[in-house]
Design an enzyme around this catalytic site. Structure first.
Site, PDB file in Angstrom:
ATOM      1  N   GLU A   1      25.427  37.565 -17.832  1.00  0.00           N
ATOM      2  CA  GLU A   1      26.678  37.231 -18.536  1.00  0.00           C
ATOM      3  C   GLU A   1      27.894  37.743 -17.760  1.00  0.00           C
ATOM      4  OE1 GLU A   1      26.392  38.467 -22.665  1.00  0.00           O
ATOM      5  OE2 GLU A   1      24.308  37.804 -22.724  1.00  0.00           O
TER       6      GLU A   1
ATOM      7  N   TYR B   1      17.376  42.979 -21.731  1.00  0.00           N
ATOM      8  CA  TYR B   1      18.750  43.256 -22.171  1.00  0.00           C
ATOM      9  C   TYR B   1      19.678  43.496 -20.971  1.00  0.00           C
ATOM     10  CZ  TYR B   1      20.927  43.772 -26.797  1.00  0.00           C
ATOM     11  OH  TYR B   1      21.615  43.565 -27.963  1.00  0.00           O
TER      12      TYR B   1
HETATM   13  C1  LIG Z   1      35.260  37.299 -28.671  1.00  0.00           C
HETATM   14  C2  LIG Z   1      34.334  37.688 -27.607  1.00  0.00           C
HETATM   15  C3  LIG Z   1      33.611  38.938 -27.908  1.00  0.00           C
HETATM   16  C4  LIG Z   1      32.804  39.389 -26.758  1.00  0.00           C
HETATM   17  C5  LIG Z   1      32.346  40.797 -26.930  1.00  0.00           C
HETATM   18  C6  LIG Z   1      31.577  41.223 -25.764  1.00  0.00           C
HETATM   19  C7  LIG Z   1      30.840  42.478 -25.982  1.00  0.00           C
HETATM   20  C8  LIG Z   1      29.470  42.363 -25.444  1.00  0.00           C
HETATM   21  C9  LIG Z   1      28.650  43.572 -25.611  1.00  0.00           C
HETATM   22  C10 LIG Z   1      27.228  43.418 -25.142  1.00  0.00           C
HETATM   23  C11 LIG Z   1      26.625  42.101 -25.462  1.00  0.00           C
HETATM   24  C12 LIG Z   1      25.186  42.040 -25.181  1.00  0.00           C
HETATM   25  C13 LIG Z   1      24.838  40.651 -24.916  1.00  0.00           C
HETATM   26  C14 LIG Z   1      23.402  40.441 -25.124  1.00  0.00           C
HETATM   27  C15 LIG Z   1      22.773  39.574 -24.481  1.00  0.00           C
HETATM   28  C16 LIG Z   1      21.371  39.362 -24.742  1.00  0.00           C
HETATM   29  O1  LIG Z   1      20.899  38.984 -25.773  1.00  0.00           O
HETATM   30  S1  LIG Z   1      20.392  39.656 -23.475  1.00  0.00           S
HETATM   31  C17 LIG Z   1      18.795  39.255 -24.110  1.00  0.00           C
HETATM   32  C18 LIG Z   1      18.019  40.459 -24.511  1.00  0.00           C
HETATM   33  N1  LIG Z   1      18.399  40.919 -25.814  1.00  0.00           N
HETATM   34  C19 LIG Z   1      17.552  41.554 -26.627  1.00  0.00           C
HETATM   35  O2  LIG Z   1      16.396  41.711 -26.345  1.00  0.00           O
HETATM   36  C20 LIG Z   1      18.065  42.117 -27.886  1.00  0.00           C
HETATM   37  C21 LIG Z   1      18.351  41.091 -28.879  1.00  0.00           C
HETATM   38  N2  LIG Z   1      18.969  41.738 -30.004  1.00  0.00           N
HETATM   39  C22 LIG Z   1      18.299  42.095 -31.039  1.00  0.00           C
HETATM   40  O3  LIG Z   1      17.148  41.874 -31.151  1.00  0.00           O
HETATM   41  C23 LIG Z   1      19.066  42.843 -32.081  1.00  0.00           C
HETATM   42  O4  LIG Z   1      18.200  43.751 -32.561  1.00  0.00           O
HETATM   43  C24 LIG Z   1      19.622  41.990 -33.234  1.00  0.00           C
HETATM   44  C25 LIG Z   1      18.757  40.805 -33.563  1.00  0.00           C
HETATM   45  C26 LIG Z   1      20.970  41.497 -32.765  1.00  0.00           C
HETATM   46  C27 LIG Z   1      19.818  42.821 -34.504  1.00  0.00           C
HETATM   47  O5  LIG Z   1      18.764  43.654 -34.700  1.00  0.00           O
HETATM   48  P1  LIG Z   1      18.548  44.674 -35.887  1.00  0.00           P
HETATM   49  O6  LIG Z   1      19.772  44.913 -36.678  1.00  0.00           O
HETATM   50  O7  LIG Z   1      17.865  45.840 -35.303  1.00  0.00           O
HETATM   51  O8  LIG Z   1      17.603  43.860 -36.772  1.00  0.00           O
HETATM   52  P2  LIG Z   1      16.043  43.627 -36.636  1.00  0.00           P
HETATM   53  O9  LIG Z   1      15.323  44.886 -36.271  1.00  0.00           O
HETATM   54  O10 LIG Z   1      15.791  42.473 -35.787  1.00  0.00           O
HETATM   55  O11 LIG Z   1      15.718  43.284 -38.128  1.00  0.00           O
HETATM   56  C28 LIG Z   1      15.901  44.240 -39.200  1.00  0.00           C
HETATM   57  C29 LIG Z   1      15.075  43.806 -40.385  1.00  0.00           C
HETATM   58  O12 LIG Z   1      15.526  42.547 -40.836  1.00  0.00           O
HETATM   59  C30 LIG Z   1      14.494  41.591 -40.683  1.00  0.00           C
HETATM   60  N3  LIG Z   1      15.085  40.348 -40.176  1.00  0.00           N
HETATM   61  C31 LIG Z   1      16.133  40.240 -39.375  1.00  0.00           C
HETATM   62  N4  LIG Z   1      16.387  38.963 -39.118  1.00  0.00           N
HETATM   63  C32 LIG Z   1      15.453  38.247 -39.756  1.00  0.00           C
HETATM   64  C33 LIG Z   1      15.156  36.870 -39.853  1.00  0.00           C
HETATM   65  N5  LIG Z   1      15.887  35.950 -39.197  1.00  0.00           N
HETATM   66  N6  LIG Z   1      14.124  36.507 -40.603  1.00  0.00           N
HETATM   67  C34 LIG Z   1      13.368  37.414 -41.254  1.00  0.00           C
HETATM   68  N7  LIG Z   1      13.584  38.745 -41.197  1.00  0.00           N
HETATM   69  C35 LIG Z   1      14.613  39.145 -40.451  1.00  0.00           C
HETATM   70  C36 LIG Z   1      13.506  42.180 -39.698  1.00  0.00           C
HETATM   71  O13 LIG Z   1      12.230  41.724 -39.873  1.00  0.00           O
HETATM   72  C37 LIG Z   1      13.634  43.638 -40.018  1.00  0.00           C
HETATM   73  O14 LIG Z   1      12.886  43.927 -41.177  1.00  0.00           O
HETATM   74  P3  LIG Z   1      11.976  45.256 -41.286  1.00  0.00           P
HETATM   75  O15 LIG Z   1      10.772  44.974 -40.447  1.00  0.00           O
HETATM   76  O16 LIG Z   1      11.651  45.380 -42.720  1.00  0.00           O
HETATM   77  O17 LIG Z   1      12.808  46.407 -40.756  1.00  0.00           O
END
Ligand SMILES: CCCCCCCCCCCCC/C=C/C(=O)SCCNC(=O)CCNC(=O)[C@H](O)C(C)(C)COP(=O)(O)OP(=O)(O)OC[C@H]1O[C@@H](n2cnc3c(N)ncnc32)[C@H](O)[C@@H]1OP(=O)(O)O
Length: 243
Positions: free
Chosen positions: A172, A165
């Site tokens: 970025e 992250y």
């Molecule tokens: C107009 C311009 C605007 C610009 C604004 C700028 C602001 C910028 C701010 C900072 C930006 C950061 C940029 C990031 C860059 C990167 O990505 S760097 C790479 C490293 N990143 C990471 O490692 C983190 C990636 N992010 C995540 O993983 C996040 O957690 C998430 C995916 C975005 C959301 O996560 P969250 O809400 O916690 O959900 P999950 O835990 O993943 O899932 C919750 C439950 O839902 C199920 N689920 C979710 N998606 C799916 C799916 N596709 N299929 C099936 N199931 C899904 C998941 O299994 C979970 O279920 P439970 O197990 O029952 O809880």
């Protein structure tokens, strides 16, 4: 190390825990999510392999973005569907929205639009970080839906981000920073007065605001992931506010 986990109905639909209760994902939603996650895992794998092959063959990162950009644009733009998925999976609309919009912004309004910065090392940094993150994340979702989640994938999903992250954010921010002189010089995407809409917009200052917006937003995403990590890997019960 456990090899797999059983959690759910295992009969074509998946049950999700919500406030201690179970919420059933219908068979159609489950089938769609499996298709989506398999396609996304494959897409990011193809991108990862293409990057490694490019580097082995050319021995340089110059031209790498150009050679993988179509695949990147397709799969990263496809990820807009994740905001829609928030209606069926228990994921945060706010966290997902910020994450997806910042990625789309980087791909289309920075890397695609400003060819002069495509060979920056920082572009390769965020590309590599995104690729590792997404292969891990989408394979996690896929195996989770199939109720056969290997522990190492779960471990990777909730540990890799600790380094990836900040590394992705650094890539970025450095890329946007590298774009600033070009944006200032050309006045791209900017609207100067006078004009018929009587509105002015300066993309250069907009980019500076975007960079500063990482200061309040990134810690929230990072701490969100740390809380998810404690919940999933250590079984802590965490009460989160609704979006
Ligand atoms: C107009 C311009 C605007 C610009 C604004 C700028 C602001 C910028 C701010 C900072 C930006 C950061 C940029 C990031 C860059 C990167 O990505 S760097 C790479 C490293 N990143 C990471 O490692 C983190 C990636 N992010 C995540 O993983 C996040 O957690 C998430 C995916 C975005 C959301 O996560 P969250 O809400 O916690 O959900 P999950 O835990 O993943 O899932 C919750 C439950 O839902 C199920 N689920 C979710 N998606 C799916 C799916 N596709 N299929 C099936 N199931 C899904 C998941 O299994 C979970 O279920 P439970 O197990 O029952 O809880």
């Amino acid at each position: 190390m456990a090899s797999s986990e059983e959690d759910g109905s295992g009969n074509g639909s998946v049950e999700e825990k919500e406030n201690g209760k179970k919420r059933s994902l219908g068979a159609l939603a489950t089938a769609w999510l499996i298709f989506y996650n398999v396609a996304m895992t494959a897409g990011w794998l193809v991108l990862g392999i293409a990057m490694v092959r490019f580097y082995i063959q050319k021995g340089t990162h110059r031209g790498l973005f150009r050679s993988v950009q179509k695949t990147l644009k397709f799969f990263q733009t496809f990820a807009l569907l994740e905001v829609v998925h928030c209606a069926v999976v228990r994921t945060s609309v706010l966290v997902t929205g910020v994450q997806v919009s910042s990625r789309i912004f980087m791909v289309w309004f920075i890397a695609h639009s400003i060819k002069q910065i495509q060979n920056e090392e920082s572009v390769i940094l965020f590309l590599v970080v995104w690729t590792v993150t997404e292969i891990t994340r989408y394979s996690f979702y896929t195996f989770n839906l199939l109720n056969h989640l290997p522990y190492f994938i779960k471990w990777a999903r909730y540990n890799f981000f600790i380094i990836l992250y900040p590394a992705g954010v650094a890539g970025e921010l450095l890329t946007i920073y590298a774009a600033l002189p070009y944006v200032k010089k050309t006045g791209m995407f900017s609207l100067r007065l006078p004009n018929k809409y009587n509105v002015s917009f300066d993309y250069y200052y907009f980019l500076i605001i975007v960079m500063f917006s990482y200061i309040p937003l990134f810690p929230q995403l990072y701490f969100h992931m740390l809380r998810q990590r404690r919940k999933v890997l250590h079984g802590e019960v965490i009460v989160e506010k609704d979006d």
